[in-house]
Write a protein that holds these residues in place. Sequence first.
Motif, PDB file in Angstrom:
ATOM      1  N   ALA A   1      -3.750 -37.343   2.251  1.00 18.83           N
ATOM      2  CA  ALA A   1      -2.696 -37.654   1.007  1.00 18.83           C
ATOM      3  C   ALA A   1      -3.108 -38.944   0.428  1.00 18.83           C
ATOM      4  O   ALA A   1      -2.821 -39.242  -0.815  1.00 18.83           O
ATOM      5  CB  ALA A   1      -1.567 -37.335   1.448  1.00 18.83           C
ATOM      6  N   ALA A   2      -3.210 -39.950   1.316  1.00 15.46           N
ATOM      7  CA  ALA A   2      -3.360 -41.208   0.921  1.00 15.46           C
ATOM      8  C   ALA A   2      -4.870 -41.448   0.247  1.00 15.46           C
ATOM      9  O   ALA A   2      -4.995 -42.629  -0.363  1.00 15.46           O
ATOM     10  CB  ALA A   2      -3.417 -42.325   2.150  1.00 15.46           C
ATOM     11  N   GLY A   3      -5.673 -40.629  -0.066  1.00 17.12           N
ATOM     12  CA  GLY A   3      -6.771 -40.932  -0.634  1.00 17.12           C
ATOM     13  C   GLY A   3      -8.196 -41.032   0.282  1.00 17.12           C
ATOM     14  O   GLY A   3      -9.253 -41.164  -0.338  1.00 17.12           O
ATOM     15  N   TYR A   4      -8.021 -40.951   1.603  1.00 18.02           N
ATOM     16  CA  TYR A   4      -9.105 -41.034   2.380  1.00 18.02           C
ATOM     17  C   TYR A   4      -9.987 -39.963   2.131  1.00 18.02           C
ATOM     18  O   TYR A   4      -9.637 -38.390   2.507  1.00 18.02           O
ATOM     19  CB  TYR A   4      -8.810 -41.392   3.548  1.00 18.02           C
ATOM     20  N   ASP A   5     -11.403 -39.731   1.841  1.00 15.53           N
ATOM     21  CA  ASP A   5     -12.186 -38.704   1.627  1.00 15.53           C
ATOM     22  C   ASP A   5     -12.969 -38.220   2.867  1.00 15.53           C
ATOM     23  O   ASP A   5     -13.765 -36.982   2.635  1.00 15.53           O
ATOM     24  CB  ASP A   5     -12.959 -38.687   0.334  1.00 15.53           C
ATOM     25  N   VAL A   6     -13.234 -38.892   3.711  1.00 18.90           N
ATOM     26  CA  VAL A   6     -13.634 -38.727   4.809  1.00 18.90           C
ATOM     27  C   VAL A   6     -12.802 -39.304   6.177  1.00 18.90           C
ATOM     28  O   VAL A   6     -12.395 -40.418   6.289  1.00 18.90           O
ATOM     29  CB  VAL A   6     -15.086 -39.253   5.270  1.00 18.90           C
ATOM     30  N   VAL A   7     -12.431 -37.994   6.933  1.00 20.36           N
ATOM     31  CA  VAL A   7     -11.461 -38.297   8.155  1.00 20.36           C
ATOM     32  C   VAL A   7     -12.332 -37.939   9.358  1.00 20.36           C
ATOM     33  O   VAL A   7     -12.605 -36.930   9.557  1.00 20.36           O
ATOM     34  CB  VAL A   7     -10.132 -37.435   8.039  1.00 20.36           C
ATOM     35  N   ILE A   8     -12.292 -38.899  10.169  1.00 19.04           N
ATOM     36  CA  ILE A   8     -12.976 -38.722  11.543  1.00 19.04           C
ATOM     37  C   ILE A   8     -11.825 -38.623  12.603  1.00 19.04           C
ATOM     38  O   ILE A   8     -11.191 -39.729  12.700  1.00 19.04           O
ATOM     39  CB  ILE A   8     -14.012 -39.948  11.737  1.00 19.04           C
ATOM     40  N   VAL A   9     -12.216 -37.890  13.502  1.00 23.58           N
ATOM     41  CA  VAL A   9     -11.422 -37.666  14.557  1.00 23.58           C
ATOM     42  C   VAL A   9     -12.375 -37.868  16.018  1.00 23.58           C
ATOM     43  O   VAL A   9     -13.189 -37.210  16.146  1.00 23.58           O
ATOM     44  CB  VAL A   9     -10.512 -36.118  14.701  1.00 23.58           C
ATOM     45  N   GLU A  10     -11.817 -38.982  16.621  1.00 23.75           N
ATOM     46  CA  GLU A  10     -12.639 -39.195  17.742  1.00 23.75           C
ATOM     47  C   GLU A  10     -12.068 -38.850  19.086  1.00 23.75           C
ATOM     48  O   GLU A  10     -10.870 -39.299  19.318  1.00 23.75           O
ATOM     49  CB  GLU A  10     -13.127 -40.816  17.936  1.00 23.75           C
ATOM     50  N   THR A  11     -12.477 -37.884  19.735  1.00 19.61           N
ATOM     51  CA  THR A  11     -11.682 -37.474  21.104  1.00 19.61           C
ATOM     52  C   THR A  11     -11.729 -38.141  22.151  1.00 19.61           C
ATOM     53  O   THR A  11     -12.405 -39.344  22.236  1.00 19.61           O
ATOM     54  CB  THR A  11     -12.270 -36.122  21.314  1.00 19.61           C
ATOM     55  N   VAL A  12     -10.915 -38.109  23.037  1.00 21.11           N
ATOM     56  CA  VAL A  12     -10.724 -38.851  24.375  1.00 21.11           C
ATOM     57  C   VAL A  12     -11.961 -39.051  24.987  1.00 21.11           C
ATOM     58  O   VAL A  12     -12.191 -40.147  25.493  1.00 21.11           O
ATOM     59  CB  VAL A  12      -9.751 -37.957  25.388  1.00 21.11           C
ATOM     60  N   GLY A  13     -12.964 -38.009  25.160  1.00 20.25           N
ATOM     61  CA  GLY A  13     -14.420 -38.121  25.801  1.00 20.25           C
ATOM     62  C   GLY A  13     -14.219 -37.993  27.329  1.00 20.25           C
ATOM     63  O   GLY A  13     -14.557 -38.761  28.171  1.00 20.25           O
ATOM     64  N   VAL A  14     -13.619 -36.833  27.790  1.00 22.28           N
ATOM     65  CA  VAL A  14     -13.352 -36.405  29.048  1.00 22.28           C
ATOM     66  C   VAL A  14     -14.428 -35.379  29.512  1.00 22.28           C
ATOM     67  O   VAL A  14     -14.427 -34.837  30.784  1.00 22.28           O
ATOM     68  CB  VAL A  14     -12.064 -36.074  29.399  1.00 22.28           C
TER      69      VAL A  14
ATOM     70  N   ALA B   1       6.059 -32.710   1.331  1.00 23.74           N
ATOM     71  CA  ALA B   1       5.924 -33.338   0.321  1.00 23.74           C
ATOM     72  C   ALA B   1       4.472 -33.776   0.017  1.00 23.74           C
ATOM     73  O   ALA B   1       4.079 -34.027  -0.950  1.00 23.74           O
ATOM     74  CB  ALA B   1       7.028 -34.458   0.177  1.00 23.74           C
ATOM     75  N   LEU B   2       3.948 -34.083   1.156  1.00 24.33           N
ATOM     76  CA  LEU B   2       2.360 -34.516   1.120  1.00 24.33           C
ATOM     77  C   LEU B   2       1.401 -33.629   0.939  1.00 24.33           C
ATOM     78  O   LEU B   2       0.423 -33.728   0.722  1.00 24.33           O
ATOM     79  CB  LEU B   2       1.927 -35.598   2.526  1.00 24.33           C
ATOM     80  N   LEU B   3       1.669 -32.348   1.448  1.00 29.20           N
ATOM     81  CA  LEU B   3       0.727 -31.323   1.571  1.00 29.20           C
ATOM     82  C   LEU B   3       0.030 -30.939   0.336  1.00 29.20           C
ATOM     83  O   LEU B   3      -0.936 -30.639   0.301  1.00 29.20           O
ATOM     84  CB  LEU B   3       1.584 -30.138   2.223  1.00 29.20           C
ATOM     85  N   PRO B   4       0.571 -30.758  -0.915  1.00 33.08           N
ATOM     86  CA  PRO B   4      -0.160 -30.636  -2.121  1.00 33.08           C
ATOM     87  C   PRO B   4      -1.185 -31.695  -2.509  1.00 33.08           C
ATOM     88  O   PRO B   4      -2.254 -31.121  -3.158  1.00 33.08           O
ATOM     89  CB  PRO B   4       0.976 -30.763  -2.985  1.00 33.08           C
ATOM     90  N   HIS B   5      -1.165 -32.823  -1.805  1.00 38.19           N
ATOM     91  CA  HIS B   5      -2.101 -33.628  -1.835  1.00 38.19           C
ATOM     92  C   HIS B   5      -3.197 -33.808  -0.991  1.00 38.19           C
ATOM     93  O   HIS B   5      -3.980 -34.763  -0.926  1.00 38.19           O
ATOM     94  CB  HIS B   5      -1.429 -35.305  -2.216  1.00 38.19           C
ATOM     95  N   THR B   6      -3.337 -32.812  -0.206  1.00 39.59           N
ATOM     96  CA  THR B   6      -4.165 -32.913   1.238  1.00 39.59           C
ATOM     97  C   THR B   6      -5.230 -31.867   0.898  1.00 39.59           C
ATOM     98  O   THR B   6      -5.397 -31.114  -0.198  1.00 39.59           O
ATOM     99  CB  THR B   6      -3.456 -32.719   2.591  1.00 39.59           C
ATOM    100  N   GLY B   7      -6.253 -32.001   1.734  1.00 39.09           N
ATOM    101  CA  GLY B   7      -7.322 -30.821   1.671  1.00 39.09           C
ATOM    102  C   GLY B   7      -8.590 -31.130   0.912  1.00 39.09           C
ATOM    103  O   GLY B   7      -9.456 -30.473   0.861  1.00 39.09           O
ATOM    104  N   LYS B   8      -8.489 -32.438   0.363  1.00 37.46           N
ATOM    105  CA  LYS B   8      -9.739 -32.905  -0.397  1.00 37.46           C
ATOM    106  C   LYS B   8     -10.687 -33.683   0.238  1.00 37.46           C
ATOM    107  O   LYS B   8     -12.108 -33.810  -0.023  1.00 37.46           O
ATOM    108  CB  LYS B   8      -9.420 -33.546  -1.591  1.00 37.46           C
ATOM    109  N   ALA B   9     -10.495 -34.055   1.823  1.00 35.99           N
ATOM    110  CA  ALA B   9     -11.162 -34.652   2.587  1.00 35.99           C
ATOM    111  C   ALA B   9     -12.151 -33.857   3.460  1.00 35.99           C
ATOM    112  O   ALA B   9     -11.959 -32.724   3.575  1.00 35.99           O
ATOM    113  CB  ALA B   9     -10.353 -35.719   3.329  1.00 35.99           C
ATOM    114  N   PHE B  10     -13.375 -34.281   3.806  1.00 31.14           N
ATOM    115  CA  PHE B  10     -14.042 -33.840   4.693  1.00 31.14           C
ATOM    116  C   PHE B  10     -13.549 -34.375   6.195  1.00 31.14           C
ATOM    117  O   PHE B  10     -13.523 -35.470   6.473  1.00 31.14           O
ATOM    118  CB  PHE B  10     -15.486 -33.939   4.359  1.00 31.14           C
ATOM    119  N   ARG B  11     -13.324 -33.325   6.921  1.00 31.00           N
ATOM    120  CA  ARG B  11     -12.810 -33.759   8.537  1.00 31.00           C
ATOM    121  C   ARG B  11     -13.870 -33.567   9.278  1.00 31.00           C
ATOM    122  O   ARG B  11     -14.530 -32.375   9.566  1.00 31.00           O
ATOM    123  CB  ARG B  11     -11.663 -32.653   8.666  1.00 31.00           C
ATOM    124  N   LEU B  12     -14.272 -34.554  10.100  1.00 32.98           N
ATOM    125  CA  LEU B  12     -15.323 -34.659  11.061  1.00 32.98           C
ATOM    126  C   LEU B  12     -14.678 -34.833  12.401  1.00 32.98           C
ATOM    127  O   LEU B  12     -14.273 -36.012  12.551  1.00 32.98           O
ATOM    128  CB  LEU B  12     -16.535 -35.800  10.572  1.00 32.98           C
TER     129      LEU B  12
END
Length: 349
Positions: free
Chosen positions: A144-157, A46-57
């Motif tokens: 989908a919630a409207g966040y246009d920058v999504v940052i993923v911080e890894t574990v750091g190993v 249901a959320l998929l059509p509202h995704t894809g507009k953010a920049f994923r870092l």
Amino acid sequence: MTSGELVDAVLRGDAAAQRRAIAKAITLLESTRTDHRAQGDELLTALLPHTGKAFRLGISGVPGVGKSTFIEVLGLYLIAQGHRVAVLTIDPSSSVSGGSILGDKTRMEHLSVHERAYIRPSPSSGTLGGVAEKTREAMLVCEAAGYDVVIVETVGVGQSETAVANMTDMFVLMQLPNAGDDLQAIKKGVMELADLVVINKADIDADAAMRAQAQIASAMRLFGLVNNAMANHGGEAQAAAYDSFWHPQVIQLSALHKQGVDDFWAAVTQFKNIQTANGRLAERRRHQSLAWMWERLDAGLKQAFRQDPAVSALLPTLVADVESGRIPASTAARNLLAAQSGRAPAAIK
């Protein structure tokens, strides 16, 4: 709350209701219960059509490099520019107790309370590659919630943190001054995947930061030696083609003193513009979607294998045989696979 109500709250709820809905949605997706998995699939569809507009870092680096400090400074900088920022942090799970501290959110004390930011710490739960099993799904909920920058911080190993490069638009590797010589820079497996390398804490030792920048830049030029040669000796047409693609850069900054953040975002913006224009960004996302499908297939097959009645019946005996040294582990594994396919009697021994 039904799936429909949850979807509606994620998409159109007021600030407080939306934050609660995002948290509930990610918790639902992270659940291992069979009924929750089915609800999670329905939610994502249901959320998929509202995704894809953010920049994923994606941001990786060894523990102590300053990832959390940098992300908070960057997040506040982006919010001041009018963005909404979601941060997904991954904390290592203990191999002894299975627990995680999930302390990254407390390090971002200003960003975590900002109304235009959302921070979600998740345990790695034994997943390799520096990310959690459901990081992709959590990223889509935030988009989908409207966040246009999504940052993923890894574990750091260290060198194994390559999974984040397969789920983000841009992979940033953070390094420290005096982190090793130029040979060490070449050896690191994540270096070849990095779109941008950041030398953090450059204020501590400016000379060391300059040396590190030069050494890493030299190593990265070696990775792209063929392309550089084409650009330099292949004529104007090939040089123009060379300029139409992004080539990894190395920059310095000091997150603690908020120095160099504008240069960092300028490099990210340049990357986005170049890769969007040449179609590489869209191609990268298509490949990532297929990779995600195969990852979920692998996980599903592993779960189905463990739940198979024939495997469950045979497993205690074979575990005891392997532990006592009566049969090799490879033979036990082959027998368990044969049991799942219905050929157990012929396979035993």
